[in-house]
Scaffold this motif. Structure first.
Motif, PDB file in Angstrom:
ATOM      1  N   VAL A  68       8.024   2.679  -3.380  1.00 59.88           N
ATOM      2  CA  VAL A  68       6.620   2.284  -3.290  1.00 59.88           C
ATOM      3  C   VAL A  68       5.852   2.955  -4.415  1.00 59.88           C
ATOM      4  N   LYS A  69       4.859   2.260  -4.936  1.00 60.06           N
ATOM      5  CA  LYS A  69       4.015   2.856  -5.967  1.00 60.06           C
ATOM      6  C   LYS A  69       2.599   2.304  -5.841  1.00 60.06           C
ATOM      7  N   GLN A  70       1.650   3.044  -6.379  1.00 60.41           N
ATOM      8  CA  GLN A  70       0.267   2.591  -6.406  1.00 60.41           C
ATOM      9  C   GLN A  70       0.073   1.646  -7.581  1.00 60.41           C
ATOM     10  N   ASN A  71      -0.547   0.518  -7.336  1.00 62.16           N
ATOM     11  CA  ASN A  71      -0.830  -0.455  -8.393  1.00 62.16           C
ATOM     12  C   ASN A  71      -2.305  -0.828  -8.295  1.00 62.16           C
ATOM     13  N   GLY A  72      -3.139  -0.086  -9.006  1.00 65.06           N
ATOM     14  CA  GLY A  72      -4.574  -0.276  -8.878  1.00 65.06           C
ATOM     15  C   GLY A  72      -5.029   0.134  -7.488  1.00 65.06           C
ATOM     16  N   ASN A  73      -5.700  -0.763  -6.780  1.00 60.86           N
ATOM     17  CA  ASN A  73      -6.156  -0.474  -5.422  1.00 60.86           C
ATOM     18  C   ASN A  73      -5.126  -0.864  -4.370  1.00 60.86           C
ATOM     19  N   LEU A  74      -3.968  -1.338  -4.811  1.00 63.89           N
ATOM     20  CA  LEU A  74      -2.952  -1.829  -3.886  1.00 63.89           C
ATOM     21  C   LEU A  74      -1.710  -0.950  -3.897  1.00 63.89           C
ATOM     22  N   LYS A  75      -1.006  -0.981  -2.756  1.00 60.57           N
ATOM     23  CA  LYS A  75       0.308  -0.368  -2.677  1.00 60.57           C
ATOM     24  C   LYS A  75       1.346  -1.455  -2.955  1.00 60.57           C
ATOM     25  N   GLU A  76       2.296  -1.141  -3.815  1.00 57.62           N
ATOM     26  CA  GLU A  76       3.346  -2.097  -4.152  1.00 57.62           C
ATOM     27  C   GLU A  76       4.667  -1.586  -3.587  1.00 57.62           C
ATOM     28  N   LEU A  77       5.199  -2.331  -2.633  1.00 58.00           N
ATOM     29  CA  LEU A  77       6.425  -1.930  -1.944  1.00 58.00           C
ATOM     30  C   LEU A  77       7.584  -2.793  -2.423  1.00 58.00           C
ATOM     31  N   PHE A  78       8.673  -2.135  -2.806  1.00 59.64           N
ATOM     32  CA  PHE A  78       9.892  -2.829  -3.217  1.00 59.64           C
ATOM     33  C   PHE A  78      10.860  -2.815  -2.039  1.00 59.64           C
TER      34      PHE A  78
END
Length: 498
Positions: free
Chosen positions: A242-252
């Motif tokens: 998981v990583k922060q992408n702007g204001n969103l969390k991006e889950l792989f």
């Protein structure tokens, strides 16, 4: 070193035992590091149901079109819903005020740690320093559990929510626009229902092949079919990064069958991957208290640990983490500590529970697989809600709900499972039946170590015969249970007339 007659760790169900001690004039100590009232009141079953019910009404309004009604749902008042929820949590303040006035009670606000067999100290919330050591003649560990945080790459670097923090500083001022839930069990299913009903774009990621894996496969299938109408479900998928992408969390996430990688973006990430023990925080090893392989506190059949006069109840044991089971444990321990008669053993053969998702799920006893694995020869009976008049009147279809009964060759009930409207209500009479017929006069029925509890009871004890011999109100959903017996089929038993 000061010695108390009774020390209780945890202010949830532990208060039941504490109250009994105070009523007997014992010198008592209570250790609690969070709000008084425990998980159920402050961050669990009670506040969550205040959110579940409005979500139920929203879904019922949507379902109404199946019976010819068009209900225009315009908006919801999140502030009012939130205020009603917090009003329940805030009852903890009244509990604390009442306890503060109790004679013979010392309250330690902080995290307790064992320093020896019967001695503890507390890291005080207010100062961060440790209290002086103190001892207890009887010690009750009602220390509960906490969210298990899986080792997902990058998780520590992003802001996420657990069931504890949700009912604290992470409670949203409005329903999130998008939510990814890691986990597919009880907590995940309830939160998915709540927020999808309030308009949140919800995604569930579950590593196992199906949601709510403690339930029957038929139940999981119906839940997934219902969820698929309102949210995205990824079973057999593992959260790997998981990583922060702007204001969103991006889950792989990775498909465990194909190894394909997908990404999910959402405003909020909720971790609901199960519970872990607080035994490590308690430093139980300093008291030589034994734990299981997964670090829950071990007890005997009387709920005493391997150390005499140290007891564990409720979630602290890791078994059936529901408040009603914890209440049962507390009653057993009160009887075993303060009673004059022979000690009482626990009996978990008919522990019920419900998952307040949509559709509602209820469960008592064994699943079909568990019954077979334990060496039983069984019949099962399944009845859909839609096959009875009331179910049809409610606009239910075959995929909207069912009831399943599991019995042995002597017709003793081993388990029952329901999914659909009022599932918890329909299951409760089965719980009563499973516990019925095991007493003679005023003598409490005792379970021998290696005997199933109906062995020494009357032949119909714990069987479905009272249902078979009873009239069932028509038309009502009770017919789903009563008429299921007409569908009784052998599973691993020679077919015979019944």
């Amino acid at each position: 070193m000061k010695e108390y007659d009774l020390i209780v760790v945890g202010s949830g169900v532990g208060l039941t035992v504490l109250s009994s001690g105070l009523q007997r004039g014992l010198s008592c100590a209570l250790i609690e590091d969070a709000k008084m009232g425990g998980t159920c009141l402050t961050r669990g079953c009670i506040p969550s149901k205040v959110l579940v019910y409005p979500a139920d009404v929203i879904r019922e309004a949507d379902h109404a079109k199946k019976i010819g009604l068009s209900i225009n749902f315009k908006h919801f008042d999140w502030q009012l819903i939130s205020e009603r929820m917090w009003s329940q949590i805030d009852e903890s303040e009244g509990i604390e005020q009442s306890l503060s006035q109790a004679p013979n009670l010392k309250i330690f606000r902080g995290v307790g740690e064992f320093t020896g067999k019967y001695s503890l100290k507390v890291k005080l919330n207010e100062t961060g320093e440790y209290s002086e050591e103190f001892k207890g003649k009887q010690i009750i560990l009602a220390s509960g559990g906490r969210s298990f945080i899986p080792p997902i790459e990058g998780l520590k670097q992003v802001d996420f929510v657990t069931s504890e923090s949700f009912f604290g500083d992470k409670f949203p001022e409005r329903p999130w626009k998008s939510l990814t839930i890691i986990g597919g069990g009880v907590i995940a299913a309830e939160f998915a229902h709540i927020f999808s009903a309030f308009g949140t774009n919800v995604t569930i990621v579950e590593m196992l092949p199906r949601l709510v894996p403690t339930e029957e496969p038929e139940v999981s299938k119906i839940l997934e079919q219902s969820f698929s109408k309102h949210l995205s479900v990824f079973t057999n998928h593992k959260a790997i990064r998981v990583k922060q992408n702007g204001n969103l969390k991006e889950l792989f996430i990775q498909n465990l069958e194909t190894n394909e990688i997908k990404t999910i973006q959402s405003e909020t990430l909720l971790i609901a991957t199960g519970r872990r023990s607080n035994a490590d925080v308690l430093r139980v090893e300093n008291a030589n208290i034994e734990t299981t392989k997964t670090n829950w506190i071990k007890t005997d059949k009387f709920l005493q640990t391997n150390i005499r006069n140290i007891w564990a109840i409720g979630d602290a044991t890791g078994k059936y983490q529901f408040r009603h089971k914890a209440n049962y444990d507390a009653e057993i321990v009160v009887r075993n500590i303060f009673g004059k008669k022979e000690k009482t053993m626990v009996d978990y053969s008919a522990v019920p529970w419900a998952i307040f998702t949509y559709p509602q799920i209820a469960h008592v006893g064994l699943t079909e697989k568990e019954a077979i694995d334990q060496g039983n020869q069984i019949y099962t009976a399944v009845k859909t809600y839609s096959s009875v008049a009331k179910g049809f009147a409610m606009g239910l279809e075959d995929t909207d709900g069912l009831f399943k009964l599991i019995v042995d060759s002597d017709y003793h009930i081993l388990g029952a499972h329901a999914i659909g409207p009022h599932a918890a209500t329909l299951i409760q009479p089965i719980v009563y039946l499973m516990n019925a017929g095991f007493s003679c006069g005023n003598q409490e029925f005792k379970i021998a170590n290696n005997l199933r509890k109906f062995t020494n009871a009357c032949p119909e004890a714990g069987s479905f015969m009272p249902i078979y011999k009873s009239m069932v109100i028509h038309p009502s959903l009770n017919e789903v249970v009563g008429w299921a017996l007409g569908n009784l089929q052998p599973v691993n038993i020679e077919h015979s007339h019944h």
